[in-house]
Design a protein around this motif. Structure first.
Motif, mmCIF file in Angstrom:
data_model
loop_
_atom_site.group_PDB
_atom_site.id
_atom_site.type_symbol
_atom_site.label_atom_id
_atom_site.label_comp_id
_atom_site.label_asym_id
_atom_site.label_seq_id
_atom_site.Cartn_x
_atom_site.Cartn_y
_atom_site.Cartn_z
ATOM 1 N N LEU A 34 0.794 -1.419 -0.006
ATOM 2 C CA LEU A 34 0.054 0.325 -0.295
ATOM 3 C C LEU A 34 1.157 1.431 -0.064
ATOM 4 C CD1 LEU A 34 -2.858 1.351 0.473
ATOM 5 C CD2 LEU A 34 -2.381 1.490 2.553
ATOM 6 N N GLN A 35 1.453 1.084 1.124
ATOM 7 C CA GLN A 35 2.655 2.791 0.960
ATOM 8 C C GLN A 35 3.829 2.657 -0.681
ATOM 9 O OE1 GLN A 35 2.750 -0.172 2.168
ATOM 10 N NE2 GLN A 35 5.001 -1.130 2.503
ATOM 11 N N PRO A 82 3.455 -0.820 7.132
ATOM 12 C CA PRO A 82 4.184 -0.586 8.266
ATOM 13 C C PRO A 82 3.696 0.290 9.029
ATOM 14 C CG PRO A 82 5.536 0.374 6.350
ATOM 15 C CD PRO A 82 4.021 -0.890 5.956
ATOM 16 N N ASN A 83 3.427 1.279 10.326
ATOM 17 C CA ASN A 83 2.743 1.436 11.158
ATOM 18 C C ASN A 83 3.986 2.817 11.122
ATOM 19 O OD1 ASN A 83 1.695 2.660 12.657
ATOM 20 N ND2 ASN A 83 2.279 2.300 14.526
ATOM 21 N N PHE A 84 3.904 3.853 10.612
ATOM 22 C CA PHE A 84 4.759 5.046 10.736
ATOM 23 C C PHE A 84 4.557 5.203 11.732
ATOM 24 C CE2 PHE A 84 6.384 9.584 9.887
ATOM 25 C CZ PHE A 84 7.748 8.683 9.252
ATOM 26 N N GLY A 85 3.592 5.241 12.790
ATOM 27 C CA GLY A 85 3.160 5.713 14.076
ATOM 28 C C GLY A 85 4.384 4.319 15.429
ATOM 29 N N TYR A 86 4.370 3.814 15.443
ATOM 30 C CA TYR A 86 6.000 3.179 16.059
ATOM 31 C C TYR A 86 6.540 3.724 16.482
ATOM 32 C CZ TYR A 86 8.971 -0.710 17.275
ATOM 33 O OH TYR A 86 9.971 -1.414 17.901
ATOM 34 N N LEU A 91 3.768 6.700 3.839
ATOM 35 C CA LEU A 91 4.234 6.395 5.041
ATOM 36 C C LEU A 91 2.772 6.715 5.719
ATOM 37 C CD1 LEU A 91 7.953 6.420 5.144
ATOM 38 C CD2 LEU A 91 6.355 4.135 5.058
ATOM 39 N N CYS A 92 1.601 6.048 6.622
ATOM 40 C CA CYS A 92 0.918 6.413 7.517
ATOM 41 C C CYS A 92 0.903 5.821 8.762
ATOM 42 C CB CYS A 92 -0.119 6.287 6.770
ATOM 43 S SG CYS A 92 -0.478 4.164 6.148
ATOM 44 N N THR A 93 0.122 6.244 9.532
ATOM 45 C CA THR A 93 -0.239 5.245 10.486
ATOM 46 C C THR A 93 -1.847 4.568 11.185
ATOM 47 O OG1 THR A 93 -2.130 7.208 11.587
ATOM 48 C CG2 THR A 93 0.675 7.353 11.849
ATOM 49 N N LEU A 94 -2.424 4.050 11.748
ATOM 50 C CA LEU A 94 -3.323 3.092 11.716
ATOM 51 C C LEU A 94 -4.491 4.477 11.428
ATOM 52 C CD1 LEU A 94 -2.077 0.958 15.087
ATOM 53 C CD2 LEU A 94 -1.971 0.549 12.170
ATOM 54 N N LYS A 95 -4.324 4.895 12.450
ATOM 55 C CA LYS A 95 -4.988 5.686 12.400
ATOM 56 C C LYS A 95 -5.928 6.892 11.108
ATOM 57 C CE LYS A 95 -5.980 7.523 17.582
ATOM 58 N NZ LYS A 95 -6.910 6.826 17.264
ATOM 59 N N ASP A 96 -4.475 6.999 10.190
ATOM 60 C CA ASP A 96 -4.284 7.595 8.893
ATOM 61 C C ASP A 96 -5.394 6.751 8.284
ATOM 62 O OD1 ASP A 96 -3.034 10.452 9.725
ATOM 63 O OD2 ASP A 96 -1.448 8.799 9.245
ATOM 64 N N PHE A 97 -4.942 5.291 8.038
ATOM 65 C CA PHE A 97 -5.819 3.809 6.949
ATOM 66 C C PHE A 97 -7.225 4.037 7.798
ATOM 67 C CE2 PHE A 97 -6.969 0.060 5.817
ATOM 68 C CZ PHE A 97 -6.333 0.431 5.039
ATOM 69 N N GLU A 98 -7.269 4.239 8.411
ATOM 70 C CA GLU A 98 -8.886 4.344 9.290
ATOM 71 C C GLU A 98 -9.503 5.866 8.667
ATOM 72 O OE1 GLU A 98 -8.858 3.392 13.564
ATOM 73 O OE2 GLU A 98 -7.257 1.147 13.160
ATOM 74 N N ALA A 148 -1.583 -0.081 20.379
ATOM 75 C CA ALA A 148 -1.394 -0.873 18.799
ATOM 76 C C ALA A 148 -0.441 0.922 18.352
ATOM 77 C CB ALA A 148 -2.134 -1.358 18.300
ATOM 78 N N GLY A 149 -1.181 1.735 18.098
ATOM 79 C CA GLY A 149 -0.754 3.135 17.612
ATOM 80 C C GLY A 149 0.932 3.217 17.086
ATOM 81 N N TRP A 150 1.078 2.680 19.164
ATOM 82 C CA TRP A 150 2.602 3.169 19.217
ATOM 83 C C TRP A 150 3.577 2.056 19.228
ATOM 84 C CZ3 TRP A 150 3.851 8.173 22.833
ATOM 85 C CH2 TRP A 150 3.717 9.027 22.316
ATOM 86 N N ARG A 151 2.740 0.545 19.671
ATOM 87 C CA ARG A 151 3.321 -0.338 19.686
ATOM 88 C C ARG A 151 3.963 -0.851 18.438
ATOM 89 N NH1 ARG A 151 1.406 -3.507 23.741
ATOM 90 N NH2 ARG A 151 3.934 -4.268 23.665
ATOM 91 N N ALA A 152 3.125 -0.761 17.729
ATOM 92 C CA ALA A 152 3.334 -2.081 16.377
ATOM 93 C C ALA A 152 3.534 -1.714 15.179
ATOM 94 C CB ALA A 152 1.343 -2.152 16.015
ATOM 95 N N THR A 153 4.915 -2.411 14.911
ATOM 96 C CA THR A 153 5.200 -2.445 13.814
ATOM 97 C C THR A 153 4.795 -2.226 12.090
ATOM 98 O OG1 THR A 153 6.174 -3.948 13.834
ATOM 99 C CG2 THR A 153 8.068 -2.890 14.534
#
Length: 208
Positions: A91-92, A116-120, A150-157, A183-188
């Motif tokens: 996707l990215q 990949p979660n950019f919010g990690y 690149l995006c975070t979980l919230k960005d995708f949602e 998850a927004g902070w801890r997930a890769t």
């Protein structure tokens, strides 16, 4: 991307795919995921890939593949031709993000996306130190990365809401395990299953 995350990513996608169903894998790479689903779920699969080298690897693996750029669209496929359409860690790297997501739910009943979660949190720490992050999930330097969105979980949602896509399930991973909280902070790595909100394939399960 670690071997562990590849395995967990594939396992979870496999749990969302019905046996004998039709699967389209966009940006299928060397065909590893389709080969895994073929061997474990007996799916009928097709991949789309642009790289000459990876197309050859798919053929050697016995995976059906079409060589095409995803940004050119999926016009060769009919509406609801597939049960599941997968975009695994690609996707990215696509240019026409909204168009690709819309096409996924046009040609398939459900879509599956991982990225990949950019919010990690180490990414933010790296930026605070004046450097673009380089991690196992995003191993490229700023000048040679294929990642353009690149995006975070919230960005995708938020994008899913904009496109009228209904999130059915979300799973997130660290390099060593599945992440259940913060998850927004801890997930890769994030993995989503979704459908068109106007033609949902199941009840909504809100992300945790």
């Amino acid at each position: 991307m670690t071997e562990f995350n590849v395995r967990r990513d594939f396992e979870r996608i496999g749990s969302w795919v019905d046996r004998g169903s039709r699967v389209l894998d966009l940006g299928c790479g060397d065909g590893s995921l389709l080969g895994y689903l073929r061997d474990t779920r007996q799916i009928r699969g097709v991949g789309v890939e642009i790289s000459d080298e990876r197309v050859i690897a798919c053929v050697e693996r016995g995976v059906d593949v079409i060589q095409q750029n995803l940004d050119d669209g999926l016009a060769m496929f009919g509406d609801r031709q597939f049960d599941t359409v997968v975009l695994s860690q690609t996707l990215q790297a696509v240019h026409q993000t909204e168009h690709v997501l819309r096409e996924m739910v046009r040609v398939g009943r459900t879509g599956v996306v991982s990225f990949p979660n950019f919010g990690y949190w180490p990414h933010g720490w790296s930026i605070l130190k004046g450097r673009m992050p380089v991690t196992g999930q995003m191993p490229y330097a700023w000048y040679n990365t294929p990642n353009i969105h690149l995006c975070t979980l919230k960005d995708f949602e938020d994008l899913c809401r904009k496109l009228d896509l209904q999130i059915l399930e979300r799973v997130t991973f660290s390099p060593t395990h599945e992440v259940k909280w913060l998850a927004g902070w801890r997930a890769t790595l994030a993995l989503y299953r979704f459908a068109s909100a106007t033609n949902s394939a199941g009840g909504l399960r809100e992300p945790q």
